[in-house]
Design a protein around this motif. Structure first.
Motif, PDB file in Angstrom:
ATOM      1  N   GLU A 126       5.753  17.651 -21.769  1.00 10.71           N
ATOM      2  CA  GLU A 126       6.238  17.908 -22.859  1.00 10.71           C
ATOM      3  C   GLU A 126       6.575  16.559 -23.268  1.00 10.71           C
ATOM      4  OE1 GLU A 126      10.534  19.808 -22.337  1.00 10.71           O
ATOM      5  OE2 GLU A 126       9.274  20.755 -20.794  1.00 10.71           O
ATOM      6  N   GLU A 127       7.230  15.583 -22.457  1.00 11.34           N
ATOM      7  CA  GLU A 127       7.792  14.492 -22.733  1.00 11.34           C
ATOM      8  C   GLU A 127       6.689  13.159 -23.284  1.00 11.34           C
ATOM      9  OE1 GLU A 127      10.345  16.424 -19.688  1.00 11.34           O
ATOM     10  OE2 GLU A 127       8.229  15.779 -19.722  1.00 11.34           O
ATOM     11  N   GLY A 128       5.165  13.487 -22.864  1.00 11.86           N
ATOM     12  CA  GLY A 128       4.448  12.440 -23.212  1.00 11.86           C
ATOM     13  C   GLY A 128       3.164  12.510 -22.198  1.00 11.86           C
ATOM     14  N   TRP A 129       2.694  11.299 -21.992  1.00  9.82           N
ATOM     15  CA  TRP A 129       1.852  11.256 -20.626  1.00  9.82           C
ATOM     16  C   TRP A 129       2.488  10.815 -19.473  1.00  9.82           C
ATOM     17  CZ3 TRP A 129      -2.853  13.348 -20.794  1.00  9.82           C
ATOM     18  CH2 TRP A 129      -3.814  13.458 -21.869  1.00  9.82           C
ATOM     19  N   LEU A 130       2.394  11.751 -18.653  1.00 10.20           N
ATOM     20  CA  LEU A 130       3.085  11.437 -17.182  1.00 10.20           C
ATOM     21  C   LEU A 130       2.016  10.647 -16.391  1.00 10.20           C
ATOM     22  CD1 LEU A 130       5.257  11.263 -15.177  1.00 10.20           C
ATOM     23  CD2 LEU A 130       4.495  13.821 -14.186  1.00 10.20           C
ATOM     24  N   LEU A 131       2.345   9.226 -16.143  1.00  6.23           N
ATOM     25  CA  LEU A 131       1.537   8.575 -15.148  1.00  6.23           C
ATOM     26  C   LEU A 131       2.235   7.980 -13.948  1.00  6.23           C
ATOM     27  CD1 LEU A 131      -0.989   6.619 -14.761  1.00  6.23           C
ATOM     28  CD2 LEU A 131       0.373   4.710 -15.787  1.00  6.23           C
ATOM     29  N   LEU A 132       1.455   8.558 -12.934  1.00  3.26           N
ATOM     30  CA  LEU A 132       2.308   8.054 -11.588  1.00  3.26           C
ATOM     31  C   LEU A 132       1.672   6.599 -11.243  1.00  3.26           C
ATOM     32  CD1 LEU A 132       2.159  11.378  -9.160  1.00  3.26           C
ATOM     33  CD2 LEU A 132       4.057  10.581 -10.949  1.00  3.26           C
ATOM     34  N   HIS A 133       2.427   5.954 -10.436  1.00  2.00           N
ATOM     35  CA  HIS A 133       1.994   4.520 -10.150  1.00  2.00           C
ATOM     36  C   HIS A 133       2.315   4.028  -9.013  1.00  2.00           C
ATOM     37  CE1 HIS A 133       5.878   3.477 -11.855  1.00  2.00           C
ATOM     38  NE2 HIS A 133       5.515   2.031 -11.334  1.00  2.00           N
ATOM     39  N   HIS A 134       1.868   2.924  -8.466  1.00  2.00           N
ATOM     40  CA  HIS A 134       2.512   2.413  -6.987  1.00  2.00           C
ATOM     41  C   HIS A 134       2.903   1.096  -7.468  1.00  2.00           C
ATOM     42  CE1 HIS A 134      -2.023   0.890  -7.394  1.00  2.00           C
ATOM     43  NE2 HIS A 134      -1.362  -0.417  -6.858  1.00  2.00           N
ATOM     44  N   GLY A 135       4.096   0.666  -6.732  1.00  2.00           N
ATOM     45  CA  GLY A 135       4.680  -0.239  -7.005  1.00  2.00           C
ATOM     46  C   GLY A 135       4.741  -1.145  -5.482  1.00  2.00           C
ATOM     47  N   VAL A 136       4.617  -2.503  -5.628  1.00  2.00           N
ATOM     48  CA  VAL A 136       4.349  -3.049  -4.146  1.00  2.00           C
ATOM     49  C   VAL A 136       5.653  -4.134  -4.094  1.00  2.00           C
ATOM     50  CG1 VAL A 136       2.910  -4.388  -2.587  1.00  2.00           C
ATOM     51  CG2 VAL A 136       1.842  -2.620  -4.221  1.00  2.00           C
ATOM     52  N   ALA A 137       6.351  -4.084  -2.975  1.00  2.00           N
ATOM     53  CA  ALA A 137       7.015  -5.049  -2.482  1.00  2.00           C
ATOM     54  C   ALA A 137       6.875  -5.891  -1.538  1.00  2.00           C
ATOM     55  CB  ALA A 137       8.503  -4.691  -2.800  1.00  2.00           C
ATOM     56  N   GLY A 138       7.385  -6.972  -1.065  1.00  2.00           N
ATOM     57  CA  GLY A 138       7.316  -7.519   0.440  1.00  2.00           C
ATOM     58  C   GLY A 138       6.501  -8.983   0.233  1.00  2.00           C
ATOM     59  N   HIS A 139       5.347  -9.368   1.119  1.00  2.00           N
ATOM     60  CA  HIS A 139       4.814 -10.742   1.261  1.00  2.00           C
ATOM     61  C   HIS A 139       3.380 -10.370   1.495  1.00  2.00           C
ATOM     62  CE1 HIS A 139       3.812 -14.605   1.986  1.00  2.00           C
ATOM     63  NE2 HIS A 139       3.460 -14.429   3.089  1.00  2.00           N
ATOM     64  N   ILE A 140       2.627 -11.080   0.633  1.00  2.00           N
ATOM     65  CA  ILE A 140       0.893 -11.081   0.830  1.00  2.00           C
ATOM     66  C   ILE A 140       0.553 -12.442   1.008  1.00  2.00           C
ATOM     67  CG2 ILE A 140      -1.169 -10.647  -0.451  1.00  2.00           C
ATOM     68  CD1 ILE A 140       0.045  -8.283  -1.925  1.00  2.00           C
ATOM     69  N   PRO A 141       0.270 -12.913   2.242  1.00  2.00           N
ATOM     70  CA  PRO A 141      -0.312 -14.270   2.438  1.00  2.00           C
ATOM     71  C   PRO A 141      -1.705 -14.231   1.824  1.00  2.00           C
ATOM     72  CG  PRO A 141      -0.620 -12.909   4.243  1.00  2.00           C
ATOM     73  CD  PRO A 141       0.294 -11.674   3.466  1.00  2.00           C
ATOM     74  N   PRO A 142      -1.898 -15.648   1.701  1.00  2.00           N
ATOM     75  CA  PRO A 142      -3.329 -16.025   1.162  1.00  2.00           C
ATOM     76  C   PRO A 142      -4.468 -15.297   1.769  1.00  2.00           C
ATOM     77  CG  PRO A 142      -2.176 -17.991   1.317  1.00  2.00           C
ATOM     78  CD  PRO A 142      -1.210 -16.939   2.205  1.00  2.00           C
ATOM     79  N   GLY A 143      -5.351 -14.961   0.926  1.00  2.00           N
ATOM     80  CA  GLY A 143      -6.694 -13.956   1.437  1.00  2.00           C
ATOM     81  C   GLY A 143      -6.479 -12.525   1.057  1.00  2.00           C
TER      82      GLY A 143
ATOM     83  N   THR B 234      -4.844  -6.055   6.296  1.00  2.00           N
ATOM     84  CA  THR B 234      -3.969  -6.020   7.702  1.00  2.00           C
ATOM     85  C   THR B 234      -3.079  -7.105   8.010  1.00  2.00           C
ATOM     86  OG1 THR B 234      -5.724  -7.231   9.055  1.00  2.00           O
ATOM     87  CG2 THR B 234      -5.847  -4.626   8.619  1.00  2.00           C
ATOM     88  N   THR B 235      -3.077  -8.353   7.158  1.00  2.00           N
ATOM     89  CA  THR B 235      -2.106  -9.375   7.183  1.00  2.00           C
ATOM     90  C   THR B 235      -1.016  -9.156   6.329  1.00  2.00           C
ATOM     91  OG1 THR B 235      -3.309 -10.566   5.789  1.00  2.00           O
ATOM     92  CG2 THR B 235      -4.075 -10.900   7.857  1.00  2.00           C
ATOM     93  N   GLN B 236      -1.104  -8.160   5.527  1.00  2.00           N
ATOM     94  CA  GLN B 236       0.096  -8.058   4.480  1.00  2.00           C
ATOM     95  C   GLN B 236       1.503  -7.449   4.999  1.00  2.00           C
ATOM     96  OE1 GLN B 236      -1.718  -5.778   1.204  1.00  2.00           O
ATOM     97  NE2 GLN B 236      -3.394  -7.397   0.933  1.00  2.00           N
ATOM     98  N   GLN B 237       2.467  -7.958   4.655  1.00  2.00           N
ATOM     99  CA  GLN B 237       3.685  -7.544   4.753  1.00  2.00           C
ATOM    100  C   GLN B 237       4.431  -6.954   3.670  1.00  2.00           C
ATOM    101  OE1 GLN B 237       5.546 -11.036   6.693  1.00  2.00           O
ATOM    102  NE2 GLN B 237       4.676 -10.585   8.419  1.00  2.00           N
ATOM    103  N   VAL B 238       3.734  -5.599   3.572  1.00  2.00           N
ATOM    104  CA  VAL B 238       4.395  -5.210   1.983  1.00  2.00           C
ATOM    105  C   VAL B 238       4.804  -3.828   2.385  1.00  2.00           C
ATOM    106  CG1 VAL B 238       2.691  -6.371   0.939  1.00  2.00           C
ATOM    107  CG2 VAL B 238       1.846  -4.213   1.944  1.00  2.00           C
ATOM    108  N   ARG B 239       5.366  -2.934   1.126  1.00  2.00           N
ATOM    109  CA  ARG B 239       5.928  -1.659   1.168  1.00  2.00           C
ATOM    110  C   ARG B 239       5.518  -1.154  -0.193  1.00  2.00           C
ATOM    111  NH1 ARG B 239       9.808   1.151   4.072  1.00  2.00           N
ATOM    112  NH2 ARG B 239      10.669   2.902   2.680  1.00  2.00           N
TER     113      ARG B 239
END
Length: 373
Positions: A274-291, A295-300
């Protein structure tokens, strides 16, 4: 590269530079694991995750999970959802429906048809599957169609028309997290159009060392965000093949909150509320090293929600400043990539909406989507 003023950014990208409201009256309540790797199944040796979903012509609910074999080779499976009192509790496997059989889906040391998202389009009578073809130049978007979820016909890689005001070619860039709206929406010219959300990534350095980041004109934030592109409905209804030729590219949303500090991306197909188009999304925080080794990512990864304007889906009416679901259970905290909840599918059973999501890139969970009174 030409430069644009903040006012130009709004007209070119569709991005409203004003602060976004935060009232999105929906929440997720986790219910548990619905699919885990099958012991002894080589096709699932490195996990089952990030499913699409849909119903076969007989009405039975299915997931289309990403199946990861050793060596990071991904396929799309089909699994019927087992219900107990209307609640998803497990699956029965029905085989593989898409494998990396085309040359543009295979690289020298990798192969994959990854992270499918399916949208049932009643007006067309087909399921649209967007997926990531992991080929020689990394992750690129592709499209397949089906009437029954079992037999899929590739329409091919997606092509983004050149748009001079962006001062770039979107076909140059890796892209992920693509999903179609389930019905035509107003295009930039006011005419009905099929719209696809997607997430281009501007850093070319990972497959062309030293190349670096190339931003479109008017965009100053290099973090990947959610964009939308359109195909005129009339063209699609004459020929489904028109769906791979997208145009009128607009920015929808970039990272705004702490749980999105690195990037955001679209989740399941948007649903009309009723409010519009509901879009679920993902958000990412933390650290992504080069490459690009996850499996090397330190993320949430956390799940958020946005409301998009039905009259112009580039306008975000509201979004959640904190996650509505974030990693808490052992299956979400530990896996191929730790600390991940990644929503990719929504289905309704007996009037209740359920969201299926990847758990630490290893298993699939289910949560109930509820409206907050």
């Amino acid at each position: 590269m030409s430069s644009l003023t903040p006012q130009d950014i709004s007209s070119v990208s569709g991005k409203d530079t004003a602060p976004t409201a935060t009232t999105v009256p929906y929440t997720l309540t986790r219910l548990g694991v619905v699919m885990a790797p099958e012991p002894g199944n080589d096709l699932e040796a490195d996990g089952v995750l990030n499913p699409a979903s849909g119903r076969t012509p007989d009405g039975r609910l299915h997931l289309l999970p990403r199946l990861v074999a050793s060596g990071n080779v991904s396929r799309v499976g089909l699994a019927e959802v087992v219900l107990e009192d209307g609640v998803p509790v497990g699956v029965e496997r029905r085989g593989v429906v898409l494998a990396p059989d085309e040359g543009w889906e295979r690289g020298l040391a990798n192969a994959g048809v990854e992270d499918p998202r399916t949208t049932w389009i009643p007006r067309l009578g087909v399921h649209l599957m967007t997926y990531v073809a992991y080929g020689p130049l990394g992750p690129k978007l592709a499209l397949a169609v089906s009437e029954d979820l079992c037999q899929w016909r590739r329409l091919g890689p997606l092509h983004f028309s050149y748009q001079p005001d962006l001062d770039t070619d979107l076909n140059l860039f890796p892209n992920k997290d693509a999903v179609f709206f389930p019905e035509p929406v107003p295009g930039p010219d006011g005419e009905p159009a099929y719209a696809m959300l997607h997430r281009p990534m501007w850093d070319l350095g990972w497959f062309r060392p030293g190349e670096g980041v190339h931003l479109p004109a008017g965009v100053t934030d290099e973090r990947p965000g959610i964009w939308v592109s359109y195909v005129p409905a009339a063209a699609v209804e004459r020929d489904l093949g028109a769906l791979v030729h997208l145009r009128d590219h607009r920015l929808v949303a970039l990272s705004e909150y702490a749980y999105e500090e690195l990037k955001i991306g679209a989740g399941p197909p948007p649903i009309r509320v009723e409010e519009g188009w509901l879009l679920l999304h993902h958000g990412v925080a933390g650290h992504i090293p080069p490459g690009w080794d996850p499996t090397t990512q330190q993320v949430r990864y956390g799940a958020g929600a946005m409301l998009l304007d039905p009259s112009d889906v580039t306008k975000v009416l509201a979004r959640t400043p904190t996650p509505i679901l974030e990693p808490e259970t052992a299956d979400e905290l530990t896996g191929t990539v730790a600390n991940v909840v990644f929503p990719t599918a929504i289905e309704e059973v007996d009037g209740v909406r359920y969201v299926f999501y990847g758990m630490a890139d290893a298993k699939i969970g289910v949560a109930r989507l509820e409206r907050i009174p």
